[in-house]
Design a protein around this motif. Structure first.
Motif, PDB file in Angstrom:
ATOM      1  N   GLU A  30      -4.761  -6.846  -0.683  1.00 54.76           N
ATOM      2  CA  GLU A  30      -5.193  -6.264   0.587  1.00 54.76           C
ATOM      3  C   GLU A  30      -4.306  -5.109   1.035  1.00 54.76           C
ATOM      4  N   HIS A  31      -3.133  -4.956   0.411  1.00 51.01           N
ATOM      5  CA  HIS A  31      -2.215  -3.885   0.795  1.00 51.01           C
ATOM      6  C   HIS A  31      -2.370  -2.638  -0.075  1.00 51.01           C
ATOM      7  N   PHE A  32      -3.150  -2.744  -1.127  1.00 49.89           N
ATOM      8  CA  PHE A  32      -3.336  -1.597  -2.013  1.00 49.89           C
ATOM      9  C   PHE A  32      -4.302  -0.606  -1.365  1.00 49.89           C
ATOM     10  N   VAL A  33      -3.852   0.629  -1.201  1.00 45.89           N
ATOM     11  CA  VAL A  33      -4.666   1.669  -0.564  1.00 45.89           C
ATOM     12  C   VAL A  33      -4.902   2.789  -1.578  1.00 45.89           C
ATOM     13  N   PRO A  34      -6.028   2.757  -2.288  1.00 41.44           N
ATOM     14  CA  PRO A  34      -6.301   3.783  -3.301  1.00 41.44           C
ATOM     15  C   PRO A  34      -6.702   5.108  -2.656  1.00 41.44           C
ATOM     16  N   PHE A  35      -6.574   6.169  -3.414  1.00 41.71           N
ATOM     17  CA  PHE A  35      -7.048   7.471  -2.948  1.00 41.71           C
ATOM     18  C   PHE A  35      -8.564   7.555  -3.036  1.00 41.71           C
ATOM     19  N   PHE A  36      -9.135   6.799  -3.975  1.00 40.91           N
ATOM     20  CA  PHE A  36     -10.578   6.812  -4.168  1.00 40.91           C
ATOM     21  C   PHE A  36     -11.115   5.400  -3.992  1.00 40.91           C
TER      22      PHE A  36
END
Length: 218
Positions: free
Chosen positions: A208-214
């Motif tokens: 839930e903490h992973f924030v991808p650019f795409f």
């Protein structure tokens, strides 16, 4: 050692079914090996040896792969993922980023009118990485939590992380965003590798903490 590392780590290597290459490193000698290469060191006499990490352009894809693996299993096999290694990666990205700005300073404020492509950079900057290699580097510096190695021993503390590393992480993420905005050739390689990160973090606390650019599937 030839072949792939077993999913459960080097502890499950079947010695008589693998081929090993032995190197004798004499006094003042230096031995280098690719990222993620399974290895072990043996001293035949009392001695002091110093190990370290460096990143060749050709090893960035392997470093990305082994980094995701070590996030789950720890660095018992390759000892690649730790704060000193991360410091090197941020420095490598800084080197390439500043090389781009030296050639095309107008890119920063959007005044560049040269329509510079990624292929132009590869021609103009010596040893510049391919789009796939750069995407791996961007992932390892902008999505660092996905590459922090697991602490596999409960009584063993993780590596200390200086405040400067946290500042580098923010700077590298900002630079990654700018590079992705500037160069279309980076977007598909980056999206593909972010999907691999998502898969590796599935059902973990970091998912839930992973924030991808795409966004997934975009």
């Amino acid at each position: 050692m030839d072949g792939e590392i077993p999913e459960t780590g080097m502890a499950d290597v079947i010695i008589n079914k693998q081929t090993f290459t032995y190197f004798l490193v004499e006094e003042d000698g230096i031995l280098t090996m690719p990222s993620g290469c399974p290895h072990a060191a043996f001293n035949i006499t009392d001695c002091v040896a110093q190990g370290g990490h460096n990143y060749l352009k050709s090893s960035l894809e392997a470093a990305f792969k082994i980094g995701l693996r070590e996030h789950k299993l720890g660095n018992q096999d390759t000892n690649t993922s730790h704060v000193a290694s991360e410091n090197i990666l941020h420095s490598v990205l800084t080197h390439y980023y500043l090389a781009i700005l030296a050639l095309h300073p107008g890119i920063v404020d959007g005044t560049n009118t040269d329509n510079v492509t990624y292929a132009d950079l590869q021609k103009a900057i010596r040893f510049f990485p391919s789009p796939v290699q750069m995407a791996c580097l961007l992932c390892m510096t902008a999505h660092t939590l996905a590459f922090e190695r697991a602490t596999i021993l409960e009584d063993k503390e993780g590596y200390e992380c200086p405040a400067s590393i946290y500042m580098m992480r923010k700077t590298s993420r900002d630079r990654a965003r700018r590079l992705l905005d500037w160069f279309a050739a980076l977007r598909e390689p980056m999206r593909s590798r972010e999907l691999l990160i998502m898969a590796s973090l599935k059902d973990t606390e970091l998912q839930e903490h992973f924030v991808p650019f795409f966004a997934e599937g975009v």
